[in-house]
Motif scaffolding. Structure first.
Motif, PDB file in Angstrom:
ATOM      1  N   UNK A  37       0.871  -1.171   0.000  1.00 26.94           N
ATOM      2  CA  UNK A  37       0.000   0.000   0.000  1.00 26.94           C
ATOM      3  C   UNK A  37       0.907   1.219   0.000  1.00 26.94           C
ATOM      4  N   UNK A  38       0.707   2.097  -0.972  1.00 28.91           N
ATOM      5  CA  UNK A  38       1.501   3.319  -1.087  1.00 28.91           C
ATOM      6  C   UNK A  38       0.759   4.481  -0.449  1.00 28.91           C
ATOM      7  N   UNK A  39       1.478   5.289   0.301  1.00 30.99           N
ATOM      8  CA  UNK A  39       0.967   6.542   0.848  1.00 30.99           C
ATOM      9  C   UNK A  39       1.688   7.684   0.150  1.00 30.99           C
ATOM     10  N   UNK A  40       0.937   8.671  -0.343  1.00 32.05           N
ATOM     11  CA  UNK A  40       1.564   9.754  -1.082  1.00 32.05           C
ATOM     12  C   UNK A  40       0.697  11.004  -1.099  1.00 32.05           C
ATOM     13  N   UNK A  41       1.318  12.108  -1.461  1.00 31.10           N
ATOM     14  CA  UNK A  41       0.580  13.352  -1.682  1.00 31.10           C
ATOM     15  C   UNK A  41       0.270  13.521  -3.167  1.00 31.10           C
ATOM     16  N   UNK A  42       0.878  12.720  -4.014  1.00 27.56           N
ATOM     17  CA  UNK A  42       0.688  12.831  -5.460  1.00 27.56           C
ATOM     18  C   UNK A  42      -0.566  12.080  -5.891  1.00 27.56           C
ATOM     19  N   UNK A  43      -1.360  12.701  -6.771  1.00 24.41           N
ATOM     20  CA  UNK A  43      -2.593  12.061  -7.186  1.00 24.41           C
ATOM     21  C   UNK A  43      -2.821  12.017  -8.681  1.00 24.41           C
ATOM     22  N   UNK A  44      -1.785  12.270  -9.458  1.00 27.90           N
ATOM     23  CA  UNK A  44      -1.944  12.256 -10.910  1.00 27.90           C
ATOM     24  C   UNK A  44      -2.245  10.835 -11.388  1.00 27.90           C
ATOM     25  N   UNK A  45      -3.250  10.718 -12.265  1.00 31.87           N
ATOM     26  CA  UNK A  45      -3.686   9.409 -12.736  1.00 31.87           C
ATOM     27  C   UNK A  45      -2.549   8.593 -13.347  1.00 31.87           C
ATOM     28  N   UNK A  46      -1.722   9.221 -14.158  1.00 35.43           N
ATOM     29  CA  UNK A  46      -0.653   8.458 -14.819  1.00 35.43           C
ATOM     30  C   UNK A  46       0.354   7.922 -13.805  1.00 35.43           C
ATOM     31  N   UNK A  47       0.542   8.645 -12.722  1.00 36.58           N
ATOM     32  CA  UNK A  47       1.458   8.205 -11.685  1.00 36.58           C
ATOM     33  C   UNK A  47       0.872   7.010 -10.937  1.00 36.58           C
ATOM     34  N   UNK A  48      -0.412   7.102 -10.588  1.00 38.43           N
ATOM     35  CA  UNK A  48      -1.082   6.000  -9.904  1.00 38.43           C
ATOM     36  C   UNK A  48      -1.128   4.781 -10.818  1.00 38.43           C
ATOM     37  N   UNK A  49      -1.387   4.988 -12.094  1.00 37.40           N
ATOM     38  CA  UNK A  49      -1.414   3.885 -13.055  1.00 37.40           C
ATOM     39  C   UNK A  49      -0.063   3.186 -13.125  1.00 37.40           C
ATOM     40  N   UNK A  50       1.013   3.965 -13.120  1.00 35.89           N
ATOM     41  CA  UNK A  50       2.357   3.384 -13.131  1.00 35.89           C
ATOM     42  C   UNK A  50       2.571   2.498 -11.897  1.00 35.89           C
ATOM     43  N   UNK A  51       2.131   2.962 -10.746  1.00 34.85           N
ATOM     44  CA  UNK A  51       2.265   2.168  -9.527  1.00 34.85           C
ATOM     45  C   UNK A  51       1.420   0.900  -9.598  1.00 34.85           C
ATOM     46  N   UNK A  52       0.241   1.004 -10.186  1.00 36.49           N
ATOM     47  CA  UNK A  52      -0.598  -0.181 -10.378  1.00 36.49           C
ATOM     48  C   UNK A  52       0.114  -1.190 -11.270  1.00 36.49           C
ATOM     49  N   UNK A  53       0.762  -0.690 -12.322  1.00 33.20           N
ATOM     50  CA  UNK A  53       1.513  -1.561 -13.219  1.00 33.20           C
ATOM     51  C   UNK A  53       2.657  -2.267 -12.494  1.00 33.20           C
ATOM     52  N   UNK A  54       3.197  -1.611 -11.471  1.00 39.61           N
ATOM     53  CA  UNK A  54       4.279  -2.207 -10.675  1.00 39.61           C
ATOM     54  C   UNK A  54       3.762  -3.227  -9.664  1.00 39.61           C
ATOM     55  N   UNK A  55       2.445  -3.294  -9.511  1.00 45.99           N
ATOM     56  CA  UNK A  55       1.862  -4.284  -8.614  1.00 45.99           C
ATOM     57  C   UNK A  55       1.436  -3.771  -7.258  1.00 45.99           C
ATOM     58  N   UNK A  56       1.328  -2.458  -7.110  1.00 44.71           N
ATOM     59  CA  UNK A  56       0.847  -1.898  -5.850  1.00 44.71           C
ATOM     60  C   UNK A  56      -0.615  -2.299  -5.657  1.00 44.71           C
ATOM     61  N   UNK A  57      -0.969  -2.666  -4.443  1.00 51.55           N
ATOM     62  CA  UNK A  57      -2.314  -3.158  -4.159  1.00 51.55           C
ATOM     63  C   UNK A  57      -3.301  -2.079  -3.739  1.00 51.55           C
ATOM     64  N   UNK A  58      -2.773  -0.940  -3.298  1.00 53.00           N
ATOM     65  CA  UNK A  58      -3.641   0.184  -2.926  1.00 53.00           C
ATOM     66  C   UNK A  58      -2.806   1.456  -2.917  1.00 53.00           C
ATOM     67  N   UNK A  59      -3.504   2.571  -3.096  1.00 50.28           N
ATOM     68  CA  UNK A  59      -2.860   3.881  -3.127  1.00 50.28           C
ATOM     69  C   UNK A  59      -3.685   4.829  -2.287  1.00 50.28           C
ATOM     70  N   UNK A  60      -3.068   5.386  -1.260  1.00 49.31           N
ATOM     71  CA  UNK A  60      -3.779   6.278  -0.351  1.00 49.31           C
ATOM     72  C   UNK A  60      -3.069   7.620  -0.283  1.00 49.31           C
ATOM     73  N   UNK A  61      -3.855   8.679  -0.145  1.00 46.51           N
ATOM     74  CA  UNK A  61      -3.270   9.992   0.093  1.00 46.51           C
ATOM     75  C   UNK A  61      -2.847  10.076   1.560  1.00 46.51           C
ATOM     76  N   UNK A  62      -1.795  10.825   1.819  1.00 48.97           N
ATOM     77  CA  UNK A  62      -1.265  10.918   3.183  1.00 48.97           C
ATOM     78  C   UNK A  62      -2.257  11.509   4.176  1.00 48.97           C
ATOM     79  N   UNK A  63      -3.206  12.283   3.707  1.00 45.16           N
ATOM     80  CA  UNK A  63      -4.163  12.895   4.630  1.00 45.16           C
ATOM     81  C   UNK A  63      -5.386  12.008   4.878  1.00 45.16           C
TER      82      UNK A  63
END
Length: 96
Positions: A37-63
Motif C-alpha cells: 500500500x503506497x501513501x503519497x501526496x501525489x494524485x496524478x492518474x498516470x502516476x497511480x497507473x504506473x504504480x498499479x503496473x508495478x503491482x501496488x495493491x492500494x494507493x492512499x493519500x497521506x491525509x
C-alpha cells in the motif's frame, strides 16, 4: 533474519534514501506475494497507473483518515486490492 514476513507493507512514496517506486520493485523482486500500500501526496492518474503496473495493491493519500488505512489493509489482505477514488480514477483513465 526475519522468520516471517508481514502480509502488507505501507510505503511512503517519498522516502529519503530509496523512494517508494524503487522499494516496490525490490520488494516484488524478492517477495512477489507481499502486498504493498503506497501513501503519497501525489494524485496524478498516470502516476497511480504506473504504480498499479508495478503491482501496488492500494494507493492512499497521506491525509487519509486512520479508519480508511485500516479498511485498505483489511481489503488488501482479503481481496488483494483496495479501490479508492484515486485508484478508480487512474483505472478509468488507463482504460480510455
Amino acid at each position: 533474519m526475519i522468520d516471517t514476513l508481514p502480509d502488507v507493507v505501507l510505503l511512503d512514496l517519498s522516502m529519503p534514501e530509496l523512494n517508494g517506486v524503487e522499494t516496490t520493485k525490490l520488494i516484488h523482486k524478492n517477495n512477489p506475494l507481499l502486498k504493498i500500500i503506497i501513501l503519497s501526496v501525489y494524485g496524478e492518474d498516470r502516476f497511480v497507473t504506473h504504480l498499479m503496473d508495478l503491482g501496488v495493491n492500494a494507493y492512499l493519500f497521506k491525509n487519509v483518515e486512520p479508519l480508511d488505512v485500516e479498511r485498505a489493509v483489511r481489503a488488501v489482505v482479503e481481496t488483494d486490492f483496495y479501490f479508492n477514488k484515486a485508484f478508480l480514477s487512474a483505472l478509468k483513465t488507463g482504460c480510455s
